[in-house]
Design a protein around this motif. Structure first.
Motif, PDB file in Angstrom:
ATOM      1  N   ALA A 198      34.649  40.805  50.166  1.00  0.00           N
ATOM      2  CA  ALA A 198      34.943  39.886  51.270  1.00  0.00           C
ATOM      3  C   ALA A 198      34.877  38.456  50.756  1.00  0.00           C
ATOM      4  O   ALA A 198      34.103  38.147  49.850  1.00  0.00           O
ATOM      5  N   THR A 199      35.688  37.596  51.341  1.00  0.00           N
ATOM      6  CA  THR A 199      35.649  36.189  50.961  1.00  0.00           C
ATOM      7  C   THR A 199      36.112  35.322  52.112  1.00  0.00           C
ATOM      8  O   THR A 199      36.865  35.766  52.985  1.00  0.00           O
ATOM      9  N   SER A 200      35.680  34.066  52.102  1.00  0.00           N
ATOM     10  CA  SER A 200      36.114  33.092  53.101  1.00  0.00           C
ATOM     11  C   SER A 200      36.911  31.967  52.455  1.00  0.00           C
ATOM     12  O   SER A 200      37.157  30.940  53.085  1.00  0.00           O
ATOM     13  N   GLN A 201      37.328  32.172  51.191  1.00  0.00           N
ATOM     14  CA  GLN A 201      38.065  31.140  50.475  1.00  0.00           C
ATOM     15  C   GLN A 201      39.330  31.715  49.845  1.00  0.00           C
ATOM     16  O   GLN A 201      39.287  32.777  49.213  1.00  0.00           O
ATOM     17  N   VAL A 202      40.429  30.983  49.971  1.00  0.00           N
ATOM     18  CA  VAL A 202      41.707  31.440  49.429  1.00  0.00           C
ATOM     19  C   VAL A 202      41.626  31.600  47.913  1.00  0.00           C
ATOM     20  O   VAL A 202      42.114  32.589  47.356  1.00  0.00           O
ATOM     21  N   GLU A 203      41.024  30.653  47.234  1.00  0.00           N
ATOM     22  CA  GLU A 203      40.959  30.720  45.773  1.00  0.00           C
ATOM     23  C   GLU A 203      40.165  31.939  45.317  1.00  0.00           C
ATOM     24  O   GLU A 203      40.519  32.588  44.321  1.00  0.00           O
ATOM     25  N   HIS A 204      39.110  32.270  46.033  1.00  0.00           N
ATOM     26  CA  HIS A 204      38.337  33.459  45.686  1.00  0.00           C
ATOM     27  C   HIS A 204      39.144  34.729  45.923  1.00  0.00           C
ATOM     28  O   HIS A 204      38.996  35.714  45.183  1.00  0.00           O
ATOM     29  N   MET A 205      40.014  34.726  46.941  1.00  0.00           N
ATOM     30  CA  MET A 205      40.891  35.873  47.152  1.00  0.00           C
ATOM     31  C   MET A 205      41.831  36.044  45.958  1.00  0.00           C
ATOM     32  O   MET A 205      42.080  37.166  45.508  1.00  0.00           O
ATOM     33  N   ARG A 206      42.356  34.933  45.434  1.00  0.00           N
ATOM     34  CA  ARG A 206      43.218  35.022  44.253  1.00  0.00           C
ATOM     35  C   ARG A 206      42.451  35.638  43.086  1.00  0.00           C
ATOM     36  O   ARG A 206      42.981  36.477  42.354  1.00  0.00           O
ATOM     37  N   GLU A 207      41.221  35.202  42.903  1.00  0.00           N
ATOM     38  CA  GLU A 207      40.411  35.750  41.813  1.00  0.00           C
ATOM     39  C   GLU A 207      40.176  37.241  42.022  1.00  0.00           C
ATOM     40  O   GLU A 207      40.301  38.039  41.077  1.00  0.00           O
ATOM     41  N   ASN A 208      39.818  37.613  43.241  1.00  0.00           N
ATOM     42  CA  ASN A 208      39.560  39.028  43.525  1.00  0.00           C
ATOM     43  C   ASN A 208      40.782  39.883  43.234  1.00  0.00           C
ATOM     44  O   ASN A 208      40.696  40.939  42.598  1.00  0.00           O
ATOM     45  N   MET A 209      41.937  39.442  43.706  1.00  0.00           N
ATOM     46  CA  MET A 209      43.151  40.223  43.514  1.00  0.00           C
ATOM     47  C   MET A 209      43.585  40.265  42.057  1.00  0.00           C
ATOM     48  O   MET A 209      44.308  41.174  41.643  1.00  0.00           O
ATOM     49  N   GLY A 210      43.132  39.317  41.262  1.00  0.00           N
ATOM     50  CA  GLY A 210      43.407  39.379  39.830  1.00  0.00           C
ATOM     51  C   GLY A 210      42.837  40.628  39.188  1.00  0.00           C
ATOM     52  O   GLY A 210      43.366  41.127  38.189  1.00  0.00           O
ATOM     53  N   ALA A 211      41.762  41.178  39.775  1.00  0.00           N
ATOM     54  CA  ALA A 211      41.160  42.402  39.243  1.00  0.00           C
ATOM     55  C   ALA A 211      42.024  43.623  39.485  1.00  0.00           C
ATOM     56  O   ALA A 211      41.764  44.691  38.919  1.00  0.00           O
ATOM     57  N   CYS A 212      43.051  43.494  40.315  1.00  0.00           N
ATOM     58  CA  CYS A 212      43.922  44.622  40.629  1.00  0.00           C
ATOM     59  C   CYS A 212      45.099  44.726  39.653  1.00  0.00           C
ATOM     60  O   CYS A 212      45.997  45.543  39.844  1.00  0.00           O
ATOM     61  N   TYR A 213      45.067  43.893  38.616  1.00  0.00           N
ATOM     62  CA  TYR A 213      46.161  43.870  37.642  1.00  0.00           C
ATOM     63  C   TYR A 213      45.603  43.905  36.218  1.00  0.00           C
ATOM     64  O   TYR A 213      44.470  43.499  35.964  1.00  0.00           O
ATOM     65  N   GLY A 214      46.435  44.389  35.316  1.00  0.00           N
ATOM     66  CA  GLY A 214      46.075  44.370  33.909  1.00  0.00           C
ATOM     67  C   GLY A 214      45.268  45.572  33.476  1.00  0.00           C
ATOM     68  O   GLY A 214      45.264  46.620  34.118  1.00  0.00           O
ATOM     69  N   ARG A 215      44.539  45.385  32.388  1.00  0.00           N
ATOM     70  CA  ARG A 215      43.819  46.487  31.751  1.00  0.00           C
ATOM     71  C   ARG A 215      42.421  46.690  32.344  1.00  0.00           C
ATOM     72  O   ARG A 215      41.819  45.754  32.856  1.00  0.00           O
ATOM     73  N   LEU A 216      41.947  47.931  32.232  1.00  0.00           N
ATOM     74  CA  LEU A 216      40.616  48.298  32.699  1.00  0.00           C
ATOM     75  C   LEU A 216      39.753  48.715  31.512  1.00  0.00           C
ATOM     76  O   LEU A 216      40.266  49.202  30.500  1.00  0.00           O
ATOM     77  N   PRO A 217      38.434  48.572  31.637  1.00  0.00           N
ATOM     78  CA  PRO A 217      37.552  49.013  30.552  1.00  0.00           C
ATOM     79  C   PRO A 217      37.487  50.531  30.459  1.00  0.00           C
ATOM     80  O   PRO A 217      37.512  51.228  31.481  1.00  0.00           O
ATOM     81  N   ASP A 218      37.401  51.030  29.232  1.00  0.00           N
ATOM     82  CA  ASP A 218      37.128  52.450  29.036  1.00  0.00           C
ATOM     83  C   ASP A 218      35.615  52.653  29.064  1.00  0.00           C
ATOM     84  O   ASP A 218      34.850  51.708  29.318  1.00  0.00           O
ATOM     85  N   ALA A 219      35.167  53.876  28.818  1.00  0.00           N
ATOM     86  CA  ALA A 219      33.731  54.176  28.916  1.00  0.00           C
ATOM     87  C   ALA A 219      32.905  53.323  27.954  1.00  0.00           C
ATOM     88  O   ALA A 219      31.815  52.838  28.314  1.00  0.00           O
ATOM     89  N   LYS A 220      33.433  53.113  26.758  1.00  0.00           N
ATOM     90  CA  LYS A 220      32.697  52.323  25.761  1.00  0.00           C
ATOM     91  C   LYS A 220      32.568  50.870  26.211  1.00  0.00           C
ATOM     92  O   LYS A 220      31.485  50.267  26.098  1.00  0.00           O
TER      93      LYS A 220
END
Length: 313
Positions: free
Chosen positions: A279-301
């Motif tokens: 949850a967020t109350s700031q537009v810029e924080h929403m942009r940051e949060n949604m950035g996690a929905c793109y790109g690479r993810l960590p493997d187990a290591k």
């Protein structure tokens, strides 16, 4: 150049410009067309439907005074940013004060109809009160039906789950589930997961609250139950503890440029997790949060390295 060739060239240029705009808006590194970040999707096990791995919660952040026009404009901008960056799942509850009414007002102000996956909860005792509350939530959101209805914090769950089964069979909701928060009542949740036909569970999980790894997350994976994760930032305490520290340089290997993305990618990289709902109350924080929905993810290591890094801070 033929008209067809010119059309393809212009289309490709337009798409490349869109990709660059997306990367910039998500605080991701600038990349070429071939490296355009892909949205991270997860399947709902009971249906195979896919959802973006980052959604949006509304606890505290949307429970505002409806007469505060400036705050309403900000919430509308947050919603627009969320949808513009590929978000779909929004979670709320009657427990969250005015949040459902605020959501409804802000959704009406959006110019385009978004790809909304509407999730809320029933939070009362008794069959009649539960039905009235869920119907009122539909009016506040102004949706014909909810995609997901959940029993909030297991309150009178036997009564409400019976209603939700009937509503799902009748097409009044698409999915049903139950929730816990703050790491409470895990043993009871586990028993319900074992015996009831749940589509979703919602629970607390983050870099510091990892009890769900021991039993609930493996159980959800085994039983084919989707998992929504609440309190991914531990109510903001993760930022209080780590934001003054430097993000490790190797975070770029998983396309993280902010701590929010670091925290969220740890969560959604767990194979049992379907969607995290910060949850967020700031537009810029929403942009940051949604950035996690793109790109690479960590493997187990790398997940282990993330844990070791925050333990050392």
């Amino acid at each position: 150049m033929s008209k067809r060739g010119r059309y393809i060239s212009l289309s490709r240029r337009h798409l490349l410009q869109q990709a660059l705009a997306l990367a910039l808006s998500l605080n991701l590194p600038r990349t070429g067309w071939a490296d355009k970040p892909k949205k991270i999707l997860r399947q709902i096990p009971s249906s195979g439907e896919t959802l973006p791995a980052i959604g949006m919660g509304t606890w505290l952040t949307f429970g505002i005074d409806l007469d505060d026009r400036a705050a309403l404009r900000t919430r509308t901008a947050i919603l627009k940013t969320f949808f513009d960056l590929g978000g779909e799942v929004i979670d709320s509850s009657p427990m969250y004060g005015t949040a459902e009414e605020v959501l409804g007002e802000c959704l009406k102000k959006l110019e385009a109809t978004p790809a909304l996956f509407a999730a809320t909860k029933v939070w009362t005792s008794g069959w009649r009160a539960g039905v009235r509350q869920m119907e009122r939530s539909g009016l506040l959101w102004d949706v014909e039906r909810f995609d997901l209805m959940q029993v909030h914090n297991l309150l009178d769950w036997e009564t409400h789950l019976a209603t939700l089964k009937e509503w799902k069979a009748a097409g009044r909701i698409r999915y049903l589930g139950v929730t816990t928060s703050h790491g409470r009542r895990h043993a009871e949740l586990s028993r319900i997961m074992e015996t009831e036909p749940l589509d979703f569970v919602q629970l607390t999980y983050n870099l510091l609250d990892r009890e769900a790894e021991q039993r609930l997350l493996p159980q959800a994976k085994e039983r084919g139950i989707a998992v929504l994760v609440n309190r991914p930032f531990q109510g903001g305490r993760l930022f209080n503890r780590f934001a003054s520290q430097s993000l490790p340089g190797w975070a770029s290997a998983i396309d993280c440029t902010t701590w929010a993305q670091f925290f969220l990618k740890f969560i959604i990289s767990h194979p049992a997790v379907t969607c995290a709902i910060p949850a967020t109350s700031q537009v810029e924080h929403m942009r940051e949060n949604m950035g996690a929905c793109y790109g690479r993810l960590p493997d187990a290591k790398l997940r282990q390295r993330m844990l070791e890094y925050v333990r050392g801070l």
